[in-house]
Each structure stands twice: as structure tokens, then as C-alpha cells.
Scaffold this motif. Structure first.
Motif, PDB file in Angstrom:
ATOM      1  N   VAL A 114       0.818  -1.214   0.000  1.00 53.16           N
ATOM      2  CA  VAL A 114       0.000   0.000   0.000  1.00 53.16           C
ATOM      3  C   VAL A 114       0.854   1.267   0.000  1.00 53.16           C
ATOM      4  CG1 VAL A 114      -1.981  -1.039   1.106  1.00 53.16           C
ATOM      5  CG2 VAL A 114      -0.190  -0.092   2.505  1.00 53.16           C
ATOM      6  N   THR A 115       2.151   1.138   0.267  1.00 51.29           N
ATOM      7  CA  THR A 115       2.975   2.332   0.416  1.00 51.29           C
ATOM      8  C   THR A 115       3.175   3.028  -0.925  1.00 51.29           C
ATOM      9  OG1 THR A 115       4.105   1.256   2.211  1.00 51.29           O
ATOM     10  CG2 THR A 115       5.149   3.186   1.291  1.00 51.29           C
ATOM     11  N   VAL A 116       2.977   4.324  -0.923  1.00 50.74           N
ATOM     12  CA  VAL A 116       3.231   5.149  -2.096  1.00 50.74           C
ATOM     13  C   VAL A 116       4.601   5.784  -1.889  1.00 50.74           C
ATOM     14  CG1 VAL A 116       2.428   7.108  -3.436  1.00 50.74           C
ATOM     15  CG2 VAL A 116       0.794   5.644  -2.282  1.00 50.74           C
ATOM     16  N   SER A 117       5.542   5.533  -2.803  1.00 53.00           N
ATOM     17  CA  SER A 117       6.866   6.138  -2.636  1.00 53.00           C
ATOM     18  C   SER A 117       6.777   7.556  -3.175  1.00 53.00           C
ATOM     19  CB  SER A 117       7.922   5.333  -3.361  1.00 53.00           C
ATOM     20  OG  SER A 117       7.497   5.005  -4.636  1.00 53.00           O
ATOM     21  N   TYR A 118       6.440   8.484  -2.270  1.00 54.74           N
ATOM     22  CA  TYR A 118       5.901   9.762  -2.708  1.00 54.74           C
ATOM     23  C   TYR A 118       6.778  10.598  -3.651  1.00 54.74           C
ATOM     24  CZ  TYR A 118       5.342  14.704  -2.705  1.00 54.74           C
ATOM     25  OH  TYR A 118       5.324  15.995  -3.106  1.00 54.74           O
ATOM     26  N   PRO A 119       8.017  10.954  -3.320  1.00 60.24           N
ATOM     27  CA  PRO A 119       8.629  11.937  -4.233  1.00 60.24           C
ATOM     28  C   PRO A 119       8.777  11.417  -5.649  1.00 60.24           C
ATOM     29  CG  PRO A 119      10.005  11.604  -2.304  1.00 60.24           C
ATOM     30  CD  PRO A 119       8.945  10.583  -2.255  1.00 60.24           C
TER      31      PRO A 119
ATOM     32  N   GLU B 275       3.907  10.429  -7.875  1.00 57.71           N
ATOM     33  CA  GLU B 275       2.992  11.520  -7.529  1.00 57.71           C
ATOM     34  C   GLU B 275       1.590  10.958  -7.315  1.00 57.71           C
ATOM     35  OE1 GLU B 275       3.557  15.147  -8.011  1.00 57.71           O
ATOM     36  OE2 GLU B 275       5.664  14.635  -7.786  1.00 57.71           O
ATOM     37  N   PRO B 276       0.838  11.513  -6.387  1.00 53.16           N
ATOM     38  CA  PRO B 276      -0.532  11.047  -6.219  1.00 53.16           C
ATOM     39  C   PRO B 276      -1.398  11.500  -7.393  1.00 53.16           C
ATOM     40  CG  PRO B 276      -0.137  12.924  -4.832  1.00 53.16           C
ATOM     41  CD  PRO B 276       1.174  12.580  -5.445  1.00 53.16           C
TER      42      PRO B 276
ATOM     43  N   MET C 172      -1.903  22.377  -7.068  1.00 54.55           N
ATOM     44  CA  MET C 172      -0.572  22.287  -6.469  1.00 54.55           C
ATOM     45  C   MET C 172      -0.747  22.065  -4.969  1.00 54.55           C
ATOM     46  SD  MET C 172       2.407  25.051  -6.954  1.00 54.55           S
ATOM     47  CE  MET C 172       2.372  25.042  -8.712  1.00 54.55           C
ATOM     48  N   TYR C 173      -0.372  20.873  -4.516  1.00 55.95           N
ATOM     49  CA  TYR C 173      -0.746  20.465  -3.161  1.00 55.95           C
ATOM     50  C   TYR C 173       0.421  20.432  -2.208  1.00 55.95           C
ATOM     51  CZ  TYR C 173       1.217  16.260  -5.068  1.00 55.95           C
ATOM     52  OH  TYR C 173       2.072  15.389  -5.656  1.00 55.95           O
ATOM     53  N   ASN C 174       1.661  20.544  -2.699  1.00 56.51           N
ATOM     54  CA  ASN C 174       2.795  20.291  -1.802  1.00 56.51           C
ATOM     55  C   ASN C 174       3.674  21.517  -1.644  1.00 56.51           C
ATOM     56  OD1 ASN C 174       3.689  20.260  -4.358  1.00 56.51           O
ATOM     57  ND2 ASN C 174       4.623  18.262  -4.282  1.00 56.51           N
ATOM     58  N   LEU C 175       3.057  22.630  -1.368  1.00 57.32           N
ATOM     59  CA  LEU C 175       3.818  23.858  -1.158  1.00 57.32           C
ATOM     60  C   LEU C 175       4.391  23.869   0.259  1.00 57.32           C
ATOM     61  CD1 LEU C 175       4.320  26.789  -2.378  1.00 57.32           C
ATOM     62  CD2 LEU C 175       2.458  27.447  -0.931  1.00 57.32           C
ATOM     63  N   THR C 176       5.673  24.138   0.340  1.00 51.05           N
ATOM     64  CA  THR C 176       6.283  24.365   1.650  1.00 51.05           C
ATOM     65  C   THR C 176       7.199  25.567   1.532  1.00 51.05           C
ATOM     66  OG1 THR C 176       8.124  22.908   1.155  1.00 51.05           O
ATOM     67  CG2 THR C 176       6.300  21.952   2.348  1.00 51.05           C
ATOM     68  N   GLY C 177       7.544  26.155   2.657  1.00 42.77           N
ATOM     69  CA  GLY C 177       8.400  27.329   2.605  1.00 42.77           C
ATOM     70  C   GLY C 177       9.304  27.413   3.804  1.00 42.77           C
TER      71      GLY C 177
ATOM     72  N   SER D 208       1.164   3.393   7.075  1.00 37.13           N
ATOM     73  CA  SER D 208       1.840   2.591   6.054  1.00 37.13           C
ATOM     74  C   SER D 208       1.704   3.169   4.655  1.00 37.13           C
ATOM     75  CB  SER D 208       1.292   1.174   6.081  1.00 37.13           C
ATOM     76  OG  SER D 208      -0.110   1.205   6.046  1.00 37.13           O
ATOM     77  N   ARG D 209       0.680   3.970   4.381  1.00 31.61           N
ATOM     78  CA  ARG D 209       0.545   4.428   3.002  1.00 31.61           C
ATOM     79  C   ARG D 209       1.627   5.446   2.651  1.00 31.61           C
ATOM     80  NH1 ARG D 209      -2.600   4.596  -1.404  1.00 31.61           N
ATOM     81  NH2 ARG D 209      -2.819   6.570  -2.487  1.00 31.61           N
TER      82      ARG D 209
ATOM     83  N   ARG E 204      10.383   5.685   5.599  1.00 28.71           N
ATOM     84  CA  ARG E 204      11.240   5.652   4.421  1.00 28.71           C
ATOM     85  C   ARG E 204      12.291   6.748   4.495  1.00 28.71           C
ATOM     86  NH1 ARG E 204       8.448   7.106  -0.129  1.00 28.71           N
ATOM     87  NH2 ARG E 204       6.826   8.055   1.107  1.00 28.71           N
TER      88      ARG E 204
ATOM     89  N   TYR F 203       7.732  25.909   6.999  1.00 28.29           N
ATOM     90  CA  TYR F 203       6.288  26.138   7.096  1.00 28.29           C
ATOM     91  C   TYR F 203       5.579  25.243   6.092  1.00 28.29           C
ATOM     92  CZ  TYR F 203       7.668  30.464   9.402  1.00 28.29           C
ATOM     93  OH  TYR F 203       8.217  31.383  10.237  1.00 28.29           O
TER      94      TYR F 203
ATOM     95  N   ARG G 145      12.696  19.079   3.087  1.00 30.27           N
ATOM     96  CA  ARG G 145      13.394  20.372   3.162  1.00 30.27           C
ATOM     97  C   ARG G 145      14.214  20.470   4.438  1.00 30.27           C
ATOM     98  NH1 ARG G 145      10.198  25.159   0.343  1.00 30.27           N
ATOM     99  NH2 ARG G 145      12.268  26.005   0.496  1.00 30.27           N
TER     100      ARG G 145
ATOM    101  N   GLY H 226       6.358  21.832  -5.666  1.00 29.47           N
ATOM    102  CA  GLY H 226       5.806  22.589  -4.574  1.00 29.47           C
ATOM    103  C   GLY H 226       6.517  23.888  -4.367  1.00 29.47           C
TER     104      GLY H 226
END
Lengths: 177, 208
Positions: free
Chosen positions: A43-48, A51-52, A137-142, B59-60, B65, B141, B158, B189
């Protein structure tokens, strides 16, 4: 109620055999669950890297953008409806007299504080000219407060980055207008 | 063992002088690698954002990781404080106290609109701190209400970027520390804008 009341139904504890006393059925049951999970689908999504999938990018509420019209001008007419509708008070507009004949005002500065925004989408619902919209765009960080305060140039650059993927919203595309 | 130098080429100082399976590195890289691959966060769920934090740890999305899945219940064992949720004035002194209890180097992620700037409570919330950076220094942030688990993972990466750019040595002959490098984020992002400001601001550097 007394303990010898005839309405009380006393239940005897089940007698365990030797295997039961050594926890063998429970052990086997637990290990079966573990073994089932080792061969089941991951079930694990290897995120980077992965992409979802966003089902409908047109109704997703992520980072804002400011739309441009056909001539490349900002569509906003500085009516302040979005700033009024915003429950988090994160939109700050300075409207001045427009240099173009088709409208009275235009925003000299249009600043959205992405940190304070709660991405509710009420600004795009309020906008009468479809100028401000939320992208997928869902993954904004700063790293700093300064870089997360999006001014007009930055919001227009979000439009340039997302306009091919997400055309401007309207009712027939499932948008909110 | 003598090193044959038949071609009279200048040999590197240390590379290639050992057998295979021996890896040489610098102390700085080794320390940074070790730090960035075991960021233990402190469980700090204050409100609904904690649900997304739990989802990122499950787990999802699996924060393990990145080596950051071991949520610690005590600040003494934690490197990273993920402040997830509405920080009230009553909680603010506790947030500061727990931050002070954490061992150096310590990092803070402010997660969610309430934490980073008050969010919907900014104007009328009589009880909410208008940004947790008034209480503790925030490194990353993560906006959103609540942010997706991907956004939290992005913030974690980050933090890792920031650790990777940490320099421990000083300039030769002087006592001046070489400044930390802050690489631009290598994932999405990040919206690049024609801003003329230096991306390296003073308050972003690792101190202490």
C-alpha cells in the motif's frame, strides 16, 4: 439483585486444552495475519518519485493563481469580493484606476498570504470575473514567511505554470462557477 | 604496501588508496548523512492536523522511508518538532518548554494554517497564537488546512536539505565559520518567481 437470583445466567469459563493453554491457536492466528500481509499488495506510495493522482484537478483546492485574459493582462478588476469572502483575511488588494478602457479598476498589488489561507475556495466562488482560482498544487512548503506571501507576479507565474494542465474553470468542466 | 606510481601522475590524497568496499568520506558529510537519515520527530498533535501527521506516519505514506517514523513521546529523544494544530495561548508556554527540552540540533516544522499564522482564528480568535514562530523558531512552514501528507513529507525533505547543507569547518587560518548552504528544493511545490531577494536569509541559517 442477589447472587442467587434465578434471573442471573452464570456463564462458565471455557476449558482450554493443552494447546490453548500454550497460546498455540492465538499464535498461529496472529502469524497467519502477518504472513497474509507479507504477500498482499503493497500500500505504500513512494511519494517523491510517485505523484498522487488527483481525480479532478479542476475542483482541487491547492495554491492560488491569478488568471490572465487573452491579452496577457491580469483579469482581476479589484472588486474586493474575494478579500471580503475570505474567512482567514489572507487576501490584501490595492486597487487603482485602470489604464485600460474595459474596466474601472485593476489591482496594483494583489497579495495572498499562503500561510494564513485555509484553502476553502470561497475566493474563487466569490470572484465575478474568474480571476482568482485554486490550482492542484498540493505540496507547497516554505522556509520563511516572506517567500510564502505570494504577490501578483508570483500568482501570475503560478498561472503560467499550470494553465496547460488546468484550463480556466467553468461550470461545464466541473468547476465551481 | 607501496603504491606504484608508474605514470608519474599526481595521486589523490586519499581516494582510491584503499581496497574495495572501503568508503572514504568527510566527517562533515558523515555527520550530516547520519543526522538527516534519523530525524526522530516528537509527537505533537494539537488538533486536526495531527490526523494527517498520523496518516503520514502510517503505512501508506510511511515516514520511516525517510528515517523519520520513530515518533518519540519525550522531547529528550527527539530531533524534530512537528507542531500540528492550533496552538493556544495556554499551550504556547508548554510548546516553548518542550522545545527547550529537546537536544541540539533541533528543528521545527509548523504544519497547518493555524500553526503557521493563526489561520481562521487570526482575526477573531482570542485564544490562538498568531503563528508558532512567535514562540519557537520555525524551520519549515507547511501551509494547508490541513496539509496533505505529501506536503508534510515535502517539509521533511526540506529539513533534510537543510541538514545536508550544514558546514562544520572554519575557514583556513581564521576562526570564521563557513556559512551553511541552503539548496533550492529539488522537488515540486516550489514556485519560482522573479524575486530579486536573496533566498538565503539570516534567520534561516542553522545557529548553535
Amino acid at each position: 439483585m442477589k447472587t442467587d437470583d434465578p434471573n442471573i445466567n452464570w456463564v462458565e469459563e471455557p476449558k482450554l486444552g493443552l494447546a490453548g493453554r500454550m497460546y498455540l491457536p492465538l499464535l498461529i492466528g496472529g502469524l497467519t495475519t502477518t504472513a497474509r500481509h507479507t504477500v498482499s499488495k503493497k500500500v505504500t506510495v513512494s511519494y517523491p518519485e510517485q505523484e498522487p493522482e488527483i481525480a479532478n484537478k479542476l475542483i482541487y483546492r491547492g495554491v492560488h493563481r491569478l488568471n490572465k485574459d487573452e491579452q496577457g493582462r491580469v483579469k482581476c478588476v479589484a472588486c474586493f469580493l474575494c478579500a471580503t469572502a475570505c474567512p482567514a483575511h489572507c487576501i490584501d488588494i490595492i486597487g487603482v484606476e485602470s489604464p485600460w478602457p474595459d474596466r474601472e479598476k485593476y489591482p496594483e498589488s494583489f497579495v495572498i498570504d499562503e500561510l494564513r489561507c485555509i484553502y476553502c475556495g470561497m475566493c474563487e466562488e466569490a470572484c465575478p470575473v474568474d480571476a482568482v482560482e485554486l490550482t492542484s498544487m498540493y505540496n507547497l512548503t516554505g522556509r520563511s514567511r516572506e517567500e510564502m506571501i505570494f504577490d501578483k507576479e508570483k500568482l501570475l507565474s503560478v498561472y503560467d505554470a499550470t494553465k496547460d494542465d488546468e484550463p480556466m474553470k467553468s461550470a461545464e468542466f466541473g468547476g465551481t462557477v | 604496501m607501496t603504491v606504484s606510481n608508474e605514470l608519474n601522475l599526481p595521486k589523490p590524497w586519499i581516494e582510491g588508496r584503499f581496497e574495495e568496499n572501503v568508503i572514504t568520506t568527510t566527517v562533515e558529510q558523515a555527520i550530516n548523512w547520519a543526522r538527516q537519515s534519523s530525524i526522530w520527530p516528537m509527537t505533537f498533535g494539537l488538533a486536526c492536523c495531527a490526523i494527517e501527521m498520523m496518516a503520514a506516519g502510517a503505512s501508506r505514506y510511511d515516514m520511516d522511508r525517510f528515517g523519520a517514523g520513530a515518533f518519540r513521546a519525550t522531547p529528550r529523544q527527539a530531533d524534530l518538532m512537528i507542531v500540528a494544530g492550533t496552538v493556544t495561548y495556554k499551550m504556547a508556554s508548554r510548546v516553548r518548554r518542550l522545545y527547550n527540552l529537546m537536544p541540539d540540533p533541533k528543528f521545527v516544522i509548523a504544519m497547518g494554517a493555524c500553526t503557521v499564522g493563526g489561520g481562521p482564528y487570526f482575526k477573531w480568535g482570542y485564544h490562538v497564537v498568531k503563528g508558532v514562530d512567535l514562540v519557537v523558531p520555525v524551520d519549515v512552514y507547511v501551509p494547508g488546512c490541513p496539509p496533505r501528507p505529501e506536503a508534510l513529507l515535502e517539509g521533511l525533505m526540506r529539513i533534510q536539505d537543510k541538514i545536508r547543507g550544514h558546514k562544520i569547518h572554519v575557514q583556513k587560518g581564521t576562526n570564521i565559520k563557513i556559512p551553511d548552504e541552503l539548496p533550492l528544493p529539488h522537488h515540486s511545490g516550489y514556485v519560482d518567481a522573479p524575486a530579486d531577494q536573496d533566498p538565503l536569509l539570516d534567520h534561516q541559517k542553522i545557529t548553535g
